[in-house]
Design a protein around this motif. Structure first.
Motif, PDB file in Angstrom:
ATOM      1  N   VAL A   1      77.519 -24.676  87.205  1.00 25.58           N
ATOM      2  CA  VAL A   1      76.800 -25.467  86.211  1.00 25.58           C
ATOM      3  C   VAL A   1      75.762 -24.579  85.536  1.00 25.58           C
ATOM      4  N   PRO A   2      75.556 -24.697  84.218  1.00 28.85           N
ATOM      5  CA  PRO A   2      74.576 -23.836  83.547  1.00 28.85           C
ATOM      6  C   PRO A   2      73.193 -23.924  84.195  1.00 28.85           C
ATOM      7  N   SER A   3      72.591 -22.785  84.434  1.00 27.11           N
ATOM      8  CA  SER A   3      71.220 -22.739  84.941  1.00 27.11           C
ATOM      9  C   SER A   3      70.257 -22.945  83.782  1.00 27.11           C
ATOM     10  N   GLY A   4      69.040 -23.384  84.096  1.00 22.43           N
ATOM     11  CA  GLY A   4      68.117 -23.676  83.001  1.00 22.43           C
ATOM     12  C   GLY A   4      66.667 -23.555  83.396  1.00 22.43           C
ATOM     13  N   ALA A   5      65.839 -24.201  82.607  1.00 24.99           N
ATOM     14  CA  ALA A   5      64.400 -24.127  82.810  1.00 24.99           C
ATOM     15  C   ALA A   5      63.990 -24.908  84.060  1.00 24.99           C
ATOM     16  N   PHE A   6      63.041 -24.355  84.778  1.00 21.94           N
ATOM     17  CA  PHE A   6      62.419 -25.027  85.921  1.00 21.94           C
ATOM     18  C   PHE A   6      61.081 -24.338  86.102  1.00 21.94           C
ATOM     19  N   ARG A   7      60.042 -25.079  86.347  1.00 19.54           N
ATOM     20  CA  ARG A   7      58.660 -24.605  86.306  1.00 19.54           C
ATOM     21  C   ARG A   7      58.517 -23.152  86.753  1.00 19.54           C
ATOM     22  N   GLY A   8      57.960 -22.350  85.861  1.00 15.27           N
ATOM     23  CA  GLY A   8      57.790 -20.928  86.118  1.00 15.27           C
ATOM     24  C   GLY A   8      58.969 -20.096  85.665  1.00 15.27           C
ATOM     25  N   PHE A   9      60.105 -20.754  85.450  1.00 23.28           N
ATOM     26  CA  PHE A   9      61.380 -20.195  84.971  1.00 23.28           C
ATOM     27  C   PHE A   9      61.524 -18.673  85.109  1.00 23.28           C
ATOM     28  N   GLY A  10      61.904 -18.259  86.306  1.00 24.94           N
ATOM     29  CA  GLY A  10      62.136 -16.842  86.582  1.00 24.94           C
ATOM     30  C   GLY A  10      61.059 -16.228  87.447  1.00 24.94           C
ATOM     31  N   ALA A  11      59.820 -16.619  87.241  1.00 30.48           N
ATOM     32  CA  ALA A  11      58.713 -16.046  88.006  1.00 30.48           C
ATOM     33  C   ALA A  11      58.757 -16.423  89.493  1.00 30.48           C
ATOM     34  N   PRO A  12      59.046 -17.684  89.867  1.00 33.87           N
ATOM     35  CA  PRO A  12      59.076 -17.997  91.301  1.00 33.87           C
ATOM     36  C   PRO A  12      60.079 -17.150  92.083  1.00 33.87           C
ATOM     37  N   GLN A  13      61.247 -16.888  91.485  1.00 36.65           N
ATOM     38  CA  GLN A  13      62.222 -16.032  92.156  1.00 36.65           C
ATOM     39  C   GLN A  13      61.641 -14.641  92.381  1.00 36.65           C
ATOM     40  N   ALA A  14      60.952 -14.126  91.364  1.00 35.62           N
ATOM     41  CA  ALA A  14      60.375 -12.784  91.455  1.00 35.62           C
ATOM     42  C   ALA A  14      59.226 -12.726  92.449  1.00 35.62           C
ATOM     43  N   PHE A  15      58.356 -13.737  92.454  1.00 35.85           N
ATOM     44  CA  PHE A  15      57.232 -13.748  93.395  1.00 35.85           C
ATOM     45  C   PHE A  15      57.721 -13.868  94.839  1.00 35.85           C
ATOM     46  N   TYR A  16      58.770 -14.656  95.036  1.00 36.87           N
ATOM     47  CA  TYR A  16      59.340 -14.762  96.374  1.00 36.87           C
ATOM     48  C   TYR A  16      59.780 -13.381  96.859  1.00 36.87           C
ATOM     49  N   ALA A  17      60.401 -12.615  95.971  1.00 39.92           N
ATOM     50  CA  ALA A  17      60.891 -11.295  96.356  1.00 39.92           C
ATOM     51  C   ALA A  17      59.749 -10.312  96.600  1.00 39.92           C
ATOM     52  N   ILE A  18      58.809 -10.203  95.664  1.00 40.46           N
ATOM     53  CA  ILE A  18      57.773  -9.171  95.797  1.00 40.46           C
ATOM     54  C   ILE A  18      56.816  -9.502  96.939  1.00 40.46           C
ATOM     55  N   GLU A  19      56.507 -10.769  97.166  1.00 45.60           N
ATOM     56  CA  GLU A  19      55.601 -11.115  98.259  1.00 45.60           C
ATOM     57  C   GLU A  19      56.245 -10.814  99.612  1.00 45.60           C
ATOM     58  N   ASN A  20      57.512 -11.148  99.744  1.00 45.76           N
ATOM     59  CA  ASN A  20      58.217 -10.800 100.983  1.00 45.76           C
ATOM     60  C   ASN A  20      58.327  -9.290 101.138  1.00 45.76           C
TER      61      ASN A  20
END
Length: 572
Positions: free
Chosen positions: A340-359
């Protein structure tokens, strides 16, 4: 009673919502309306060979892509997302037909009698499969919707001189917005004009999508936002699809057409947060200073490009987190899959990145037997530092004070006797870039707001930004009332109607209060000296990009955001 901007007030939209008086889209009905049901693909990826309808249609109107008078694609960053599938389907549940009838129950039984024959094509389910490109591509020749590269300093030199390295991969999956009110729209066709009512974040996104769908002039399309029960990004781009379906059904039947998703249908077919796969490699000197970082960011965009390009950009801008890394190499790609097409969700892209860099920062510290919090604090950005795109941090960053305060207020962790359980404290840090990325506000959005002083000395806010639960109908009137020094009760702020409000941009990216609120503040300042006039007065303000914010969109270099907010998560 007049209130200062800092004073707490009761939410202006609360009474009607608490008492059940607020009308959501499913509460609205029109005389002689028909209901709309979506016939969806039962295959993940296939060619449509044939469609056989029941011999007795019982007055059910069947609508296909052949009924579209304009272009069969949603107007977005790209135009690859069809309103209705024609020859191929690319994800499970993709819309193929619309059914319209006054009896809602009849539609479901009719849909079960439709026979669609497919010739299946081997689907691509994951980022890994898409990147291998061993199956028939979904998009272009390489399945890549968007790709970008960011560099800073000289990582090549750092690689040869670094004392230590550490690498790891971080994955995130789908996330459902879970708004309380499901997606819904009503289309009305009268006098060669389409009006759409619905639950949405971005009325002008919907309006422009309908203009392309019908091939009509903008004065033939009207969009009205109804009271919206939550969105979180899930009602940014996706409502354009529903609006197109409701409007098309109204156009074909000549009757008001109501399309309300059931919860299961909403979850199965609406956009989700992009799944991600992020590989990070850190380079440290002999004192364990982080001197370089290599990042490879991959997103699963699903079957259509949608907003994936801007989601990917924000992920790349956030992948270094709150840390100052002098040498960087960042690569990012958004891949097409048959999801299914992915889309906007609060922070759109940043939460994925913060999860990675913080870990990654935590794991890097542990790998070298360092204290994770101290290691992170050592590398925090400070005023005057450069971001990963070479922009300047112009304001003080008070993360040290914030962390001290939080730890003071967080109770000490007590030991437990159960040897099968462990207790710990999780701490992560993040920023939020406010507004559209780069020069988006200047070159794409071009926001405009209006204030109208009525003859009875009330002031109406005329903007396209919506209340969706976040408090805009309280915060924005507070700004105007404070500047004009009048009671909040004298401010009018209705749900947007594109026949009356200018395009102040979408209600996304934390821009409503900062960008639109500031434009309203400026407009109120212009209006203040004219409040004693007995005449109706309209004041217009347009967005002006600050001269000190520089951005090169081709190179993704400069100030990615005009300003930042900073935050800390603590979990015991």
């Amino acid at each position: 009673m007049k209130k200062a901007i800092k004073d707490s007030v009761k939410r202006t939209d609360a009474p009607n919502k608490i008492c059940g008086k607020a009308e959501y889209i499913d509460d609205i009905n029109f005389p002689e309306q028909v209901y709309v049901f979506t016939v969806r693909s039962e295959k993940v990826r296939a060619e449509i060979v044939s469609i056989k309808l029941p011999p007795n249609q019982d007055g059910v109107k069947v609508i296909s892509a052949e009924n579209i008078p304009g272009k069969n694609s949603i107007k977005m960053l790209d135009s690859d997302w069809p309103f209705l599938a024609e020859k191929y389907v690319n994800y499970l549940g993709e819309p193929i037909l619309l059914l319209a009838h006054s009896d809602k129950t009849l539609l479901k039984s009719f849909a079960k009698e439709i026979v669609i024959k497919y010739k299946e094509i081997e689907p691509i389910y994951s980022i890994e499969e898409s990147e291998k490109n061993e199956k028939q591509p979904i998009y272009g020749n390489d399945n890549i919707f968007a790709q970008y590269t960011i560099s800073k300093g000289d990582l090549h030199q750092v690689k040869s001189s670094a004392k230590y390295t550490y690498s790891d991969v971080y994955n995130t999956g789908y996330q459902e917005q879970a708004y309380l009110e499901p997606q819904g729209m009503i289309g009305v066709y009268e006098n060669n004009r389409i009006t759409v009512y619905g639950s949405m974040q971005c009325p002008y996104y919907v309006k422009h999508a309908l203009e392309q769908l019908f091939g009509w002039d903008d004065d033939q399309i009207r969009v009205i936002q109804t009271t919206t029960g939550g969105a979180f990004g899930g009602k940014e781009e996706f409502p354009s699809l529903l609006a197109g379906h409701a409007a098309l059904a109204a156009y074909v039947t000549g009757k008001p057409a109501k399309l309300i998703y059931e919860r299961q249908e909403d979850i199965l077919t609406s956009t989700k947060r992009h799944p991600s796969k992020i590989r990070l490699t850190s380079y440290l000197d002999d004192n364990y200073n982080l001197i370089g970082l290599e990042a490879d960011v991959k997103l699963d965009a699903g079957a259509c490009a949608g907003l994936s390009a801007v989601v990917l950009q924000r992920a790349l801008f956030a992948v270094t987190g709150v840390y100052n890394v002098p040498n960087l190499s960042i690569n990012g790609k958004a891949f097409a899959t048959n999801n299914v097409p992915s889309g906007a969700f609060r922070g759109f892209g940043a939460p994925q990145a913060f999860y990675a860099i913080e870990n990654h920062m935590h794991n890097t510290a542990l790998n070298f037997q360092l204290n994770p919090i101290n290691f992170k604090k050592k590398h925090w950005l400070k005023k005057g530092d450069l971001t990963n795109t070479g922009g300047t941090i112009r304001d003080e960053i008070i993360l040290p004070e914030m962390l001290d305060l939080i730890l003071q207020k967080t109770p000490e962790i007590k030991e437990i006797t159960d040897k099968n359980k462990k207790l710990g404290r999780g701490v992560s840090f993040f920023f939020h870039g406010c507004g559209f990325t780069g020069s988006g506000e200047r070159d794409i959005i071009k926001a405009e707001v209006k204030l109208k002083k009525t003859t009875d000395a009330k002031v109406e806010i005329l903007i396209a930004n919506v209340e969706m639960g976040q408090g805009a109908q309280t915060a924005l009137p507070k700004i105007v009332a404070a500047v004009l020094d009048i009671p909040l009760e004298r401010i009018i702020f209705n749900n947007p109607d594109t026949d009356f409000v200018p395009d102040s941009g979408p209600t996304v990216a934390s821009r409503t209060t900062m960008i639109v609120g500031y434009l309203l503040l400026e407009a109120a300042c212009d209006l203040r000296s004219q409040m004693s006039s007995p005449e109706e007065i309209v004041v217009v303000r347009k967005y002006q990009h600050p001269d000190y914010i520089k951005w090169d969109q081709d190179k993704l270099q400069g100030d990615a955001y005009p300003t930042y907010s900073w935050g800390i998560d603590v979990i015991d």
